[in-house]
Scaffold this motif. Structure first.
Motif, mmCIF file in Angstrom:
data_model
loop_
_atom_site.group_PDB
_atom_site.id
_atom_site.type_symbol
_atom_site.label_atom_id
_atom_site.label_comp_id
_atom_site.label_asym_id
_atom_site.label_seq_id
_atom_site.Cartn_x
_atom_site.Cartn_y
_atom_site.Cartn_z
ATOM 1 N N TRP A 222 27.513 -20.463 22.645
ATOM 2 C CA TRP A 222 27.865 -20.851 24.001
ATOM 3 C C TRP A 222 27.026 -20.139 25.058
ATOM 4 C CZ3 TRP A 222 30.585 -25.024 24.672
ATOM 5 C CH2 TRP A 222 31.535 -25.407 23.732
ATOM 6 N N VAL A 223 26.298 -19.099 24.666
ATOM 7 C CA VAL A 223 25.589 -18.288 25.669
ATOM 8 C C VAL A 223 24.502 -19.095 26.388
ATOM 9 C CG1 VAL A 223 24.195 -16.225 26.042
ATOM 10 C CG2 VAL A 223 26.126 -16.152 24.455
ATOM 11 N N ILE A 227 24.652 -19.788 30.444
ATOM 12 C CA ILE A 227 23.600 -19.314 31.363
ATOM 13 C C ILE A 227 23.113 -20.465 32.232
ATOM 14 C CG2 ILE A 227 21.243 -18.418 31.446
ATOM 15 C CD1 ILE A 227 21.856 -16.747 29.001
ATOM 16 N N ILE A 228 22.974 -21.653 31.634
ATOM 17 C CA ILE A 228 22.525 -22.811 32.418
ATOM 18 C C ILE A 228 23.587 -23.195 33.449
ATOM 19 C CG2 ILE A 228 21.938 -25.260 32.256
ATOM 20 C CD1 ILE A 228 20.720 -24.671 29.511
ATOM 21 N N TRP A 229 24.858 -23.121 33.070
ATOM 22 C CA TRP A 229 25.929 -23.512 33.988
ATOM 23 C C TRP A 229 26.140 -22.492 35.104
ATOM 24 C CZ3 TRP A 229 29.617 -24.717 29.310
ATOM 25 C CH2 TRP A 229 29.285 -25.966 28.791
ATOM 26 N N PHE A 230 26.175 -21.211 34.762
ATOM 27 C CA PHE A 230 26.592 -20.185 35.737
ATOM 28 C C PHE A 230 25.505 -19.184 36.087
ATOM 29 C CE2 PHE A 230 30.320 -21.341 33.103
ATOM 30 C CZ PHE A 230 31.104 -21.930 34.076
ATOM 31 N N GLY A 231 24.351 -19.237 35.407
ATOM 32 C CA GLY A 231 23.293 -18.282 35.711
ATOM 33 C C GLY A 231 23.615 -16.909 35.108
ATOM 34 N N LEU A 232 22.825 -15.913 35.496
ATOM 35 C CA LEU A 232 23.032 -14.547 35.004
ATOM 36 C C LEU A 232 24.084 -13.865 35.872
ATOM 37 C CD1 LEU A 232 19.305 -13.505 34.305
ATOM 38 C CD2 LEU A 232 21.022 -14.362 32.700
ATOM 39 N N SER A 233 25.337 -14.126 35.547
ATOM 40 C CA SER A 233 26.436 -13.578 36.339
ATOM 41 C C SER A 233 27.595 -13.222 35.428
ATOM 42 C CB SER A 233 26.884 -14.594 37.400
ATOM 43 O OG SER A 233 27.365 -15.769 36.760
ATOM 44 N N ASP A 234 28.619 -12.605 36.029
ATOM 45 C CA ASP A 234 29.817 -12.284 35.266
ATOM 46 C C ASP A 234 30.536 -13.539 34.779
ATOM 47 O OD1 ASP A 234 29.663 -9.514 35.324
ATOM 48 O OD2 ASP A 234 30.611 -9.367 37.286
ATOM 49 N N ALA A 235 30.390 -14.637 35.537
ATOM 50 C CA ALA A 235 31.046 -15.875 35.132
ATOM 51 C C ALA A 235 30.544 -16.339 33.769
ATOM 52 C CB ALA A 235 30.808 -16.967 36.177
ATOM 53 N N THR A 236 29.264 -16.117 33.490
ATOM 54 C CA THR A 236 28.714 -16.490 32.190
ATOM 55 C C THR A 236 29.381 -15.698 31.070
ATOM 56 O OG1 THR A 236 26.590 -17.019 33.200
ATOM 57 C CG2 THR A 236 26.601 -16.593 30.829
ATOM 58 N N ILE A 237 29.540 -14.404 31.288
ATOM 59 C CA ILE A 237 30.170 -13.554 30.257
ATOM 60 C C ILE A 237 31.618 -13.970 30.034
ATOM 61 C CG2 ILE A 237 30.834 -11.191 29.700
ATOM 62 C CD1 ILE A 237 28.381 -10.248 31.238
ATOM 63 N N TYR A 238 32.352 -14.180 31.116
ATOM 64 C CA TYR A 238 33.765 -14.546 30.968
ATOM 65 C C TYR A 238 33.925 -15.932 30.354
ATOM 66 C CZ TYR A 238 34.990 -10.457 33.727
ATOM 67 O OH TYR A 238 35.143 -9.171 34.178
#
Length: 374
Positions: A222-223, A227-238
C-alpha cells in the motif's frame, strides 16, 4: 349347661396357653416355622376340647406368636433400597455431590512474589542468553565478516551511543505514538465494520471475502499508492497503518460473533437489549475472546505496517522513527546501527504484548472460567 361351657372354655384357654407358651419360646430362639407348629398345636388343643372357640383362640395365639417371631427375625439391617434407609441414601448422595463440587472447584494458592517473578522471568532470560551465545559464536568463528555481522557488544555500544546523544527515546516515542494513534483509529473503524459484516448477511456475502484478502495482503504494497494519494506526509503513514490493521480487527470481531450461542442473543432480546444496547451489553461482551484475538492481530499488523511505511516515507518534517533509523543505518552501511534499530523494534513489540494485551487476555479468559489460578 352354662357351667359346662364355662369350664370347657377355661379348660380350652388353659390348654391353648399351655401349648402355645413353649412354642413361642422356641420360635424366639429358632425360626418362624415354630409359629406354624404353635398354631397347629393350639388348633389341635381346641379340637380336642370340642369347641370352635378354642380353635379360634389357638389361632389367635399362633398369630401373636408368629408376630413376635417375625419381629425377632427382622431385627436385621434393611436393604438400602427400602424406605427405612432413605435418610442414609440422601446423605450418601449429598456426600457424592459435595465430592464432585470439590473436584470442580479450584484451590487458589498465593505464591511468594519472588517465586512468581522467577517462574516468569527465568525462561525468557535463558532463551536470550542462548541467542546471545550463538550470536557470539557466529561472530567468533566469522561466519560473516565482522563488518557484516557485528558482535552483541558492538550493537550494545551503538545503542549506548544513541542513548548518550539523547536521541534514542525520541526515535522510540515517534514510532510508538504513531502506532498507538493509528491502532486506536483502526479499532474504531474495524469494530464498526466487523459488526456490520457480522450482522447483515448481504454485506457479509459481498465484502467478507474482500476483508480476508486484504488481511493477507502485505502492508508494504500500500505504500506506493499511499504516497501517490497523500504525498510524503503523516497521512501516508496512517493510511498504510489503517489498511493493514482494520481488516484483521474486523475479521476477529466477525469470528467472535459467529461463536456466540444463540441462547445469549435470544435472552438479550427477551430483556429488551436491542439495537446499540444489545451490541454494548450482549454482543460485544459475548464476542470478547474472538474480538480480543482480532485486536492483538490488528496491533501486530499496524506495527508492521508502520515500520514498512517509515522505511519508505522519509522527509525532514515527519520526524525520525524507528523505521527511519533503520533506513539511515542501511544508507550508512552500519550493521551495528541496523541491528540496533531491529532490536528496538522487537523490544517495543514484545513490550506492548506483555504489558497491555497479555493482562487483558488473562483477565477475560479467567472471567469466563477458561483460565484458572493454581
Amino acid at each position: 349347661m352354662a357351667s359346662t361351657e364355662t369350664s370347657t372354655s377355661s379348660t380350652t384357654e388353659q390348654s391353648g396357653d399351655a401349648s402355645t407358651g413353649p412354642s413361642a419360646d422356641s420360635a424366639a430362639d429358632t425360626t418362624g416355622d415354630s409359629a406354624d407348629g404353635a398354631g397347629s398345636t393350639g388348633g389341635s388343643s381346641g379340637d380336642s376340647a370340642g369347641g370352635s372357640t378354642g380353635g379360634a383362640t389357638g389361632a389367635a395365639d399362633a398369630e401373636r406368636t408368629t408376630g413376635a417371631t417375625a419381629g425377632t427375625a427382622t431385627d436385621v439391617p434393611t436393604p438400602a433400597s427400602s424406605p427405612a434407609q432413605s435418610p442414609t441414601t440422601a446423605g450418601d448422595l449429598a456426600g457424592l455431590e459435595a465430592g464432585l463440587d470439590a473436584l470442580d472447584s479450584t484451590v487458589v494458592s498465593r505464591q511468594p512474589w519472588l517465586r512468581t517473578v522467577l517462574s516468569k522471568a527465568v525462561p525468557p532470560l535463558i532463551a536470550i542468553v542462548l541467542v546471545l551465545g550463538l550470536w557470539q559464536l557466529a561472530y567468533h568463528f566469522q561466519l560473516k565478516p565482522h563488518y557484516l555481522l557485528p558482535s552483541p557488544l558492538d550493537v550494545f555500544r551503538s545503542l549506548q551511543q544513541k542513548w548518550l546523544e539523547g536521541t534514542l527515546l525520541s526515535f522510540v516515542w515517534t514510532s510508538v505514538s504513531r502506532g498507538a494513534l493509528g491502532f486506536l483509529a483502526s479499532v474504531v473503524l474495524g469494530t464498526v465494520l466487523g459488526l456490520i459484516v457480522a450482522r447483515i448477511k448481504p454485506i457479509r456475502s459481498a465484502i467478507g471475502p474482500i476483508l480476508s484478502g486484504l488481511q493477507s495482503l502485505p502492508s508494504v504494497a500500500w505504500v506506493p499508492a499511499a504516497i501517490i494519494w497523500f504525498g510524503l506526509s503523516d497521512a501516508t503513514i496512517y493510511a498504510v497503518v489503517l489498511l493493514g490493521a482494520v481488516p484483521s480487527i474486523a475479521n476477529g470481531l466477525v469470528s467472535g460473533v459467529d461463536q456466540i450461542s444463540p441462547l445469549y442473543l435470544r435472552a438479550g432480546r427477551t430483556i429488551g437489549a436491542t439495537g446499540l444496547a444489545g451490541v454494548r451489553h450482549v454482543l460485544l461482551p459475548a464476542a470478547l475472546p474472538g474480538y480480543l484475538a482480532g485486536l492483538k492481530q490488528g496491533w501486530a499488523f499496524s506495527w508492521r505496517s508502520l515500520m514498512a511505511a517509515e522505511l519508505i516515507v522519509s522527509a525532514p518534517d515527519l520526524g525520525t522513527g524507528l523505521g527511519q533509523l533503520l533506513e539511515q543505518g542501511r544508507e550508512l552501511q552500519d550493521m551495528s546501527w541496523v541491528l540496533s534499530a531491529i532490536l528496538l523494534i522487537l523490544i517495543v513489540g514484545i513490550g506492548i504484548e506483555l504489558l497491555i494485551f497479555a493482562p487483558i487476555e488473562r483477565r477475560v479468559l479467567r472471567s469466563r472460567g477458561l483460565l484458572v489460578k493454581s
